[in-house]
Write a protein that holds these residues in place. Structure first.
Motif, PDB file in Angstrom:
ATOM      1  N   SER A 189     104.661  24.703 -48.414  1.00 30.32           N
ATOM      2  CA  SER A 189     104.781  25.196 -46.444  1.00 30.32           C
ATOM      3  C   SER A 189     103.515  24.689 -45.700  1.00 30.32           C
ATOM      4  CB  SER A 189     105.240  25.714 -46.644  1.00 30.32           C
ATOM      5  OG  SER A 189     105.132  27.448 -45.941  1.00 30.32           O
ATOM      6  N   THR A 206     102.240  24.767 -42.284  1.00 32.92           N
ATOM      7  CA  THR A 206     101.982  26.152 -41.773  1.00 32.92           C
ATOM      8  C   THR A 206     101.020  25.817 -40.816  1.00 32.92           C
ATOM      9  OG1 THR A 206     102.306  27.764 -43.552  1.00 32.92           O
ATOM     10  CG2 THR A 206     101.164  28.569 -42.166  1.00 32.92           C
ATOM     11  N   GLN A 248      97.431  30.413 -38.286  1.00 29.81           N
ATOM     12  CA  GLN A 248      98.293  31.748 -39.476  1.00 29.81           C
ATOM     13  C   GLN A 248      97.449  31.955 -40.336  1.00 29.81           C
ATOM     14  OE1 GLN A 248     102.510  31.588 -39.178  1.00 29.81           O
ATOM     15  NE2 GLN A 248     102.899  31.131 -37.234  1.00 29.81           N
ATOM     16  N   TYR A 261      99.765  24.940 -46.922  1.00 33.07           N
ATOM     17  CA  TYR A 261      99.787  26.548 -47.471  1.00 33.07           C
ATOM     18  C   TYR A 261     101.070  26.886 -48.416  1.00 33.07           C
ATOM     19  CZ  TYR A 261      99.281  31.548 -47.588  1.00 33.07           C
ATOM     20  OH  TYR A 261      99.044  33.334 -47.492  1.00 33.07           O
TER      21      TYR A 261
END
Length: 186
Positions: free
Chosen positions: A49, A51, A55, A46
């Motif tokens: 990063s 994730t 989420q 994401y």
């Protein structure tokens, strides 16, 4: 006596956590039925990063053998699809632009046996955790004995720890047996 009760309470809590952890791990093993938990371990890139999938998208089960994943951002759909493919779960996600649909194929007999082995391995690691908790608690109780605690109290506490261990192990066995039955049911 106060310290002994603290150690016993701590052992009980730790054993309950071991059961919960094993339940969580067993829920990740798919049993031929669609479940949102199957995707708990999938990480999605994401914006640079890593994730968790939960989420960045909603995972739902509209039918027993299908899963839909709706990304919160439309631009993430292909990234999520790639993450699912890369997770190597044996699924073939279909992307229609808005929603990713996944059909959960029925398990083969060989795959069921592999999953039962995996279930037993998870169960065994849970038992090891429980035995380790018992060992640590007994070690602490023996230290109390050296520090001047009554031998009878320590002995009773060790018996309580053993009873806790037996009870928790029985619960774990029941969990494993239920999961095995679920896996082997066609």
């Amino acid at each position: 006596m106060e310290e002994i009760n603290l150690y016993l309470d701590d052992a009980k809590d730790s054993m309950q956590k071991a059961i919960k952890h094993t339940e969580l791990e067993l829920s990740k093993i798919r049993a031929g039925k669609a479940s949102p938990n199957m995707f708990d371990g999938i990480m999605v890139d994401y914006y640079g990063s890593s994730t968790p999938l939960a989420q960045v998208a909603t995972v739902s089960v509209p039918e027993p053998r299908s899963i839909t994943i709706k990304a919160y951002e439309k631009s993430m759909v292909t990234t999520i699809e790639k993450a699912i493919r890369d997770a190597n779960m044996g699924f073939n996600p279909q992307n229609d632009g808005d929603v990713i649909r996944i059909n959960v194929p029925p398990l083969t007999e060989e795959r069921r046996r592999d999953l039962v082995k995996q279930t037993k391995a998870e169960g065994e690691s849970g038992k090891v955790r429980i035995r380790k908790i018992r060992q640590e608690t007994n070690d602490e109780l023996k230290k109390l004995l050296k520090d001047g605690a009554s031998e009878d109290e320590v002995k009773r506490a060790e018996e309580v720890v053993q009873a806790l261990t037996n009870d928790t192990s029985a619960k774990l066995e029941a969990l494993i047996a239920a999961k095995e039955k679920e896996l082997m049911t066609v």
